[in-house]
Design a protein around this motif. Structure first.
Motif, PDB file in Angstrom:
ATOM      1  N   SER A 103       0.970  -0.503   0.452  1.00 48.10           N
ATOM      2  CA  SER A 103      -0.214   0.243  -0.231  1.00 48.10           C
ATOM      3  C   SER A 103       1.095   1.651  -0.110  1.00 48.10           C
ATOM      4  O   SER A 103       0.586   1.870  -0.957  1.00 48.10           O
ATOM      5  CB  SER A 103      -0.810   0.228   1.724  1.00 48.10           C
ATOM      6  OG  SER A 103      -1.824  -1.073   1.318  1.00 48.10           O
ATOM      7  N   VAL A 104       1.701   1.434   0.971  1.00 47.92           N
ATOM      8  CA  VAL A 104       2.524   2.961   1.117  1.00 47.92           C
ATOM      9  C   VAL A 104       3.314   2.432  -0.424  1.00 47.92           C
ATOM     10  O   VAL A 104       3.660   4.074  -0.496  1.00 47.92           O
ATOM     11  CB  VAL A 104       3.270   2.442   2.552  1.00 47.92           C
ATOM     12  CG1 VAL A 104       4.632   3.220   2.210  1.00 47.92           C
ATOM     13  CG2 VAL A 104       2.577   2.480   3.898  1.00 47.92           C
ATOM     14  N   TYR A 115      -7.312  -4.847   3.943  1.00 50.31           N
ATOM     15  CA  TYR A 115      -6.813  -6.012   3.639  1.00 50.31           C
ATOM     16  C   TYR A 115      -7.388  -7.341   5.305  1.00 50.31           C
ATOM     17  O   TYR A 115      -7.497  -8.521   4.569  1.00 50.31           O
ATOM     18  CB  TYR A 115      -5.521  -6.142   3.568  1.00 50.31           C
ATOM     19  CG  TYR A 115      -4.676  -7.994   3.373  1.00 50.31           C
ATOM     20  CD1 TYR A 115      -5.258  -8.289   1.906  1.00 50.31           C
ATOM     21  CD2 TYR A 115      -4.516  -8.797   4.170  1.00 50.31           C
ATOM     22  CE1 TYR A 115      -4.556  -9.977   1.789  1.00 50.31           C
ATOM     23  CE2 TYR A 115      -4.378 -10.181   3.570  1.00 50.31           C
ATOM     24  CZ  TYR A 115      -4.207 -10.413   2.468  1.00 50.31           C
ATOM     25  OH  TYR A 115      -3.697 -12.388   2.108  1.00 50.31           O
ATOM     26  N   GLY A 116      -6.820  -6.577   6.498  1.00 49.41           N
ATOM     27  CA  GLY A 116      -7.401  -7.084   7.433  1.00 49.41           C
ATOM     28  C   GLY A 116      -9.233  -7.769   6.969  1.00 49.41           C
ATOM     29  O   GLY A 116      -9.278  -9.241   7.144  1.00 49.41           O
ATOM     30  N   VAL A 117     -10.002  -6.963   6.844  1.00 52.54           N
ATOM     31  CA  VAL A 117     -11.674  -7.452   6.380  1.00 52.54           C
ATOM     32  C   VAL A 117     -12.093  -8.055   5.552  1.00 52.54           C
ATOM     33  O   VAL A 117     -12.105  -8.795   6.138  1.00 52.54           O
ATOM     34  CB  VAL A 117     -11.996  -5.963   6.022  1.00 52.54           C
ATOM     35  CG1 VAL A 117     -13.646  -6.360   6.222  1.00 52.54           C
ATOM     36  CG2 VAL A 117     -11.955  -5.241   7.496  1.00 52.54           C
ATOM     37  N   PHE A 118     -10.829  -7.902   4.418  1.00 51.71           N
ATOM     38  CA  PHE A 118     -10.954  -8.372   3.187  1.00 51.71           C
ATOM     39  C   PHE A 118     -10.812 -10.204   3.973  1.00 51.71           C
ATOM     40  O   PHE A 118     -11.127 -11.630   3.297  1.00 51.71           O
ATOM     41  CB  PHE A 118     -10.170  -8.343   2.300  1.00 51.71           C
ATOM     42  CG  PHE A 118      -9.527  -9.541   1.055  1.00 51.71           C
ATOM     43  CD1 PHE A 118     -10.399  -9.241   0.022  1.00 51.71           C
ATOM     44  CD2 PHE A 118      -8.245  -9.993   1.049  1.00 51.71           C
ATOM     45  CE1 PHE A 118     -10.120 -10.183  -0.852  1.00 51.71           C
ATOM     46  CE2 PHE A 118      -7.794 -10.553  -0.315  1.00 51.71           C
ATOM     47  CZ  PHE A 118      -9.409 -10.903  -0.983  1.00 51.71           C
ATOM     48  N   TYR A 119      -9.460 -10.506   4.645  1.00 54.25           N
ATOM     49  CA  TYR A 119      -8.898 -11.682   5.144  1.00 54.25           C
ATOM     50  C   TYR A 119     -10.287 -12.302   6.064  1.00 54.25           C
ATOM     51  O   TYR A 119     -10.164 -14.073   5.575  1.00 54.25           O
ATOM     52  CB  TYR A 119      -7.564 -11.688   5.758  1.00 54.25           C
ATOM     53  CG  TYR A 119      -6.607 -13.380   5.874  1.00 54.25           C
ATOM     54  CD1 TYR A 119      -6.297 -13.577   4.812  1.00 54.25           C
ATOM     55  CD2 TYR A 119      -7.564 -13.764   7.008  1.00 54.25           C
ATOM     56  CE1 TYR A 119      -5.386 -14.355   5.445  1.00 54.25           C
ATOM     57  CE2 TYR A 119      -6.742 -14.966   7.704  1.00 54.25           C
ATOM     58  CZ  TYR A 119      -5.937 -15.392   7.023  1.00 54.25           C
ATOM     59  OH  TYR A 119      -5.448 -16.328   7.316  1.00 54.25           O
ATOM     60  N   LEU A 120     -10.525 -11.704   6.410  1.00 59.11           N
ATOM     61  CA  LEU A 120     -11.455 -12.494   7.586  1.00 59.11           C
ATOM     62  C   LEU A 120     -12.735 -12.935   7.202  1.00 59.11           C
ATOM     63  O   LEU A 120     -13.022 -13.971   7.155  1.00 59.11           O
ATOM     64  CB  LEU A 120     -11.907 -11.646   8.885  1.00 59.11           C
ATOM     65  CG  LEU A 120     -10.500 -11.386   9.584  1.00 59.11           C
ATOM     66  CD1 LEU A 120     -10.487 -10.276  10.712  1.00 59.11           C
ATOM     67  CD2 LEU A 120      -9.329 -12.399  10.475  1.00 59.11           C
ATOM     68  N   ILE A 148      -5.778   5.217  -3.090  1.00 59.28           N
ATOM     69  CA  ILE A 148      -5.240   4.666  -4.474  1.00 59.28           C
ATOM     70  C   ILE A 148      -4.745   3.160  -3.684  1.00 59.28           C
ATOM     71  O   ILE A 148      -4.402   2.151  -3.782  1.00 59.28           O
ATOM     72  CB  ILE A 148      -4.561   5.928  -4.951  1.00 59.28           C
ATOM     73  CG1 ILE A 148      -5.490   6.287  -5.772  1.00 59.28           C
ATOM     74  CG2 ILE A 148      -4.433   4.385  -6.582  1.00 59.28           C
ATOM     75  CD1 ILE A 148      -5.554   6.993  -6.784  1.00 59.28           C
ATOM     76  N   GLY A 149      -3.283   3.800  -2.695  1.00 61.65           N
ATOM     77  CA  GLY A 149      -2.011   2.853  -2.499  1.00 61.65           C
ATOM     78  C   GLY A 149      -2.932   2.028  -1.456  1.00 61.65           C
ATOM     79  O   GLY A 149      -2.777   1.114  -1.582  1.00 61.65           O
ATOM     80  N   ALA A 150      -3.734   2.289  -0.354  1.00 64.97           N
ATOM     81  CA  ALA A 150      -4.557   0.806  -0.050  1.00 64.97           C
ATOM     82  C   ALA A 150      -5.113   0.426  -0.732  1.00 64.97           C
ATOM     83  O   ALA A 150      -5.648  -1.326  -0.121  1.00 64.97           O
ATOM     84  CB  ALA A 150      -5.682   1.095   1.358  1.00 64.97           C
ATOM     85  N   LEU A 151      -5.988   0.429  -1.842  1.00 64.49           N
ATOM     86  CA  LEU A 151      -6.711  -0.694  -2.541  1.00 64.49           C
ATOM     87  C   LEU A 151      -5.536  -2.230  -3.157  1.00 64.49           C
ATOM     88  O   LEU A 151      -6.057  -2.409  -3.399  1.00 64.49           O
ATOM     89  CB  LEU A 151      -7.214  -0.176  -4.145  1.00 64.49           C
ATOM     90  CG  LEU A 151      -8.498   0.660  -2.975  1.00 64.49           C
ATOM     91  CD1 LEU A 151      -9.440   2.264  -4.203  1.00 64.49           C
ATOM     92  CD2 LEU A 151      -9.867  -0.570  -2.278  1.00 64.49           C
TER      93      LEU A 151
END
Length: 251
Positions: free
Chosen positions: A125-126, A152-157, A199-202
């Motif tokens: 992301s960074v 990403y944590g939400v996506f994974y869980l 943009i970065g976090a996606l």
């Protein structure tokens, strides 16, 4: 188990693992054919689609169909199957050993723990935020790291708990958009900085490998699986875009 049945089950299991974990169709077919050929079944018939594998051997009495219901991205398992296939081709292992080790690969848990995947998500992301936007403010970097790790944590869980396709991408995008907007408001950042965070976090959520596999399958002549894989990747992109669009509309 008879030799013919064992060879077929070994090839089908290898193909199933590859297909479930992100390998392109051409790789699946090539691996299965190499397994069959190494055991003297050069005229094996293999037909691979994105949702299933069909195989028959010339000396067999039946054709087997192996459905593939779930697909993810685990290139570690793909590499393990390729390694075992090379060992089998060089006679380092026999068919029974190959089959048993494939069964272990099938049920193996991911090699990388969740905390390490979060660190990787932060780095991606960074790094890509800096590369795409050129913003080097420390507050923006820290906010991007927070949004990337949380998204990403939400996506994974959600993927592991609910297993509902495209819901994880949608909710992760919502969370990323919410964190970016909240950070802009609380830290008095510009709207441009908030867009850079999004943009970065996606980037860890973008289905780059599925899109590339769709292109490679289509170029290889797999006109069913290639477009189907592309549609699957595009739906993931649409889920991400919808989540961000909702948060942008609420500004």
């Amino acid at each position: 188990m008879e030799e013919t049945e064992l060879v077929m089950n070994t090839a089908l299991l290898a193909g199933e693992i590859l297909l479930e974990n992100g390998a392109e169709i051409a790789r699946v077919e090539d691996t299965m054919m190499r397994i069959s050929t190494n055991e003297g079944y050069a005229n094996a018939n293999v037909f691979v689609l994105l949702t299933g594998i069909t195989m028959s051997l010339p000396d067999g009495t039946a054709t087997q169909v192996r459905p593939v219901h779930s697909r993810t991205l685990d290139l570690e398992k793909v590499d393990q199957v390729n390694t075992l296939s090379r060992q089998f081709a060089s006679d380092e292992i026999d068919v029974p050993t190959f089959y048993q080790q494939l069964r272990q690969v099938k049920v193996a848990v991911p090699t990388f723990p969740f905390w390490l995947q979060l660190i990787a998500a932060v780095v991606v992301s960074v790094t890509l935020m800096l590369a795409f936007t050129g913003l080097h403010q420390w507050l923006v970097v820290l906010l991007t790291a927070l949004a990337g790790a949380t998204g990403y944590g939400v996506f994974y869980l959600i993927n592991h708990e609910l297993q509902i396709r495209f819901l994880s991408e949608f909710l992760a995008a919502l969370v990323i958009g919410a964190i970016a907007d909240a950070g802009v408001a609380w830290l008095a950042l510009s709207r441009l900085a908030g867009d850079a965070v999004i943009i970065g976090a996606l980037m860890p959520l973008v289905p780059g490998v599925p899109l590339m596999n769709a292109f490679r399958d289509t170029m290889a002549g797999n006109y069913l699986s290639g477009p189907a894989r592309a549609v699957e990747a595009i739906l993931s992109v649409c889920a991400i875009g919808l989540g961000i669009a909702i948060m942008v509309s609420l500004r």
